[in-house]
Design a protein around this motif. Structure first.
Motif, mmCIF file in Angstrom:
data_model
loop_
_atom_site.group_PDB
_atom_site.id
_atom_site.type_symbol
_atom_site.label_atom_id
_atom_site.label_comp_id
_atom_site.label_asym_id
_atom_site.label_seq_id
_atom_site.Cartn_x
_atom_site.Cartn_y
_atom_site.Cartn_z
ATOM 1 N N ASP A 20 62.128 -17.415 -83.962
ATOM 2 C CA ASP A 20 62.460 -18.681 -82.667
ATOM 3 C C ASP A 20 61.327 -20.011 -82.756
ATOM 4 O O ASP A 20 61.611 -21.234 -82.171
ATOM 5 N N ILE A 21 60.777 -19.741 -83.350
ATOM 6 C CA ILE A 21 59.577 -21.450 -83.478
ATOM 7 C C ILE A 21 60.291 -21.533 -84.495
ATOM 8 O O ILE A 21 59.965 -23.121 -84.348
ATOM 9 N N SER A 24 62.711 -23.764 -82.151
ATOM 10 C CA SER A 24 62.698 -25.092 -81.467
ATOM 11 C C SER A 24 62.005 -26.195 -82.202
ATOM 12 O O SER A 24 62.749 -26.879 -82.092
ATOM 13 N N VAL A 27 65.289 -27.917 -83.434
ATOM 14 C CA VAL A 27 65.981 -28.311 -82.344
ATOM 15 C C VAL A 27 65.364 -29.247 -82.360
ATOM 16 O O VAL A 27 65.665 -30.727 -81.769
ATOM 17 N N GLN A 28 63.890 -29.765 -81.801
ATOM 18 C CA GLN A 28 62.978 -30.861 -81.600
ATOM 19 C C GLN A 28 63.684 -31.474 -82.733
ATOM 20 O O GLN A 28 63.413 -33.223 -82.479
ATOM 21 N N GLU A 31 66.919 -33.899 -82.538
ATOM 22 C CA GLU A 31 67.171 -34.687 -80.829
ATOM 23 C C GLU A 31 67.074 -35.652 -80.700
ATOM 24 O O GLU A 31 67.882 -36.417 -80.488
ATOM 25 N N TYR A 100 71.278 -27.985 -87.021
ATOM 26 C CA TYR A 100 70.693 -28.861 -86.257
ATOM 27 C C TYR A 100 70.568 -30.103 -87.951
ATOM 28 O O TYR A 100 70.897 -29.753 -88.738
#
Length: 118
Positions: A20-21, A24, A27-28, A31, A100
């Protein structure tokens, strides 16, 4: 109450949390990436199906999948040109769609291995 079962459960929870990290961070990092052809932020495209990156095997220039596919289908250029990066002109035989943006060499290699395996 089983210690072995508890240990396995904790291990699987930690692995899920680490994934999950990583997601994240991916995605960050993705962006604000802008396609080098259409000059739009890939994640802000009007059609959600167009919010996909393409990772070239050689360089780290950013493109959305739709634009690089259009580039590679161009009839007015010779094969050597359309199989190269539109910016640096380095030939890239492989283009891998990715949800991504992937830039680091190890992550690119992992993405390419997984794609080839499929």
């Amino acid at each position: 109450m089983d210690a072995t079962q508890r240990s396995q459960h904790v291990k699987s929870c930690i692995e899920a949390h680490e994934k999950d990290i990583e997601l994240s961070f991916a995605v960050q990092h993705s962006e604000d990436m802008v396609c080098g052809i259409c000059m739009e932020v890939v994640y802000e495209k009007a059609n959600p199906s167009d919010c996909c990156f393409v990772v070239l095997s050689i360089c780290n220039h950013t493109y959305c999948l739709k634009c690089i596919c259009t580039w590679r289908r161009a009839k007015q250029f010779e094969s050597k040109i359309i199989k190269s990066c539109p910016e640096c002109q380095i030939t890239s035989n492989f283009v891998i769609p990715s949800e991504y943006w992937v830039e680091e060499k190890e992550e690119k290699q992992k993405l390419f291995r997984n794609t080839k395996r499929r």
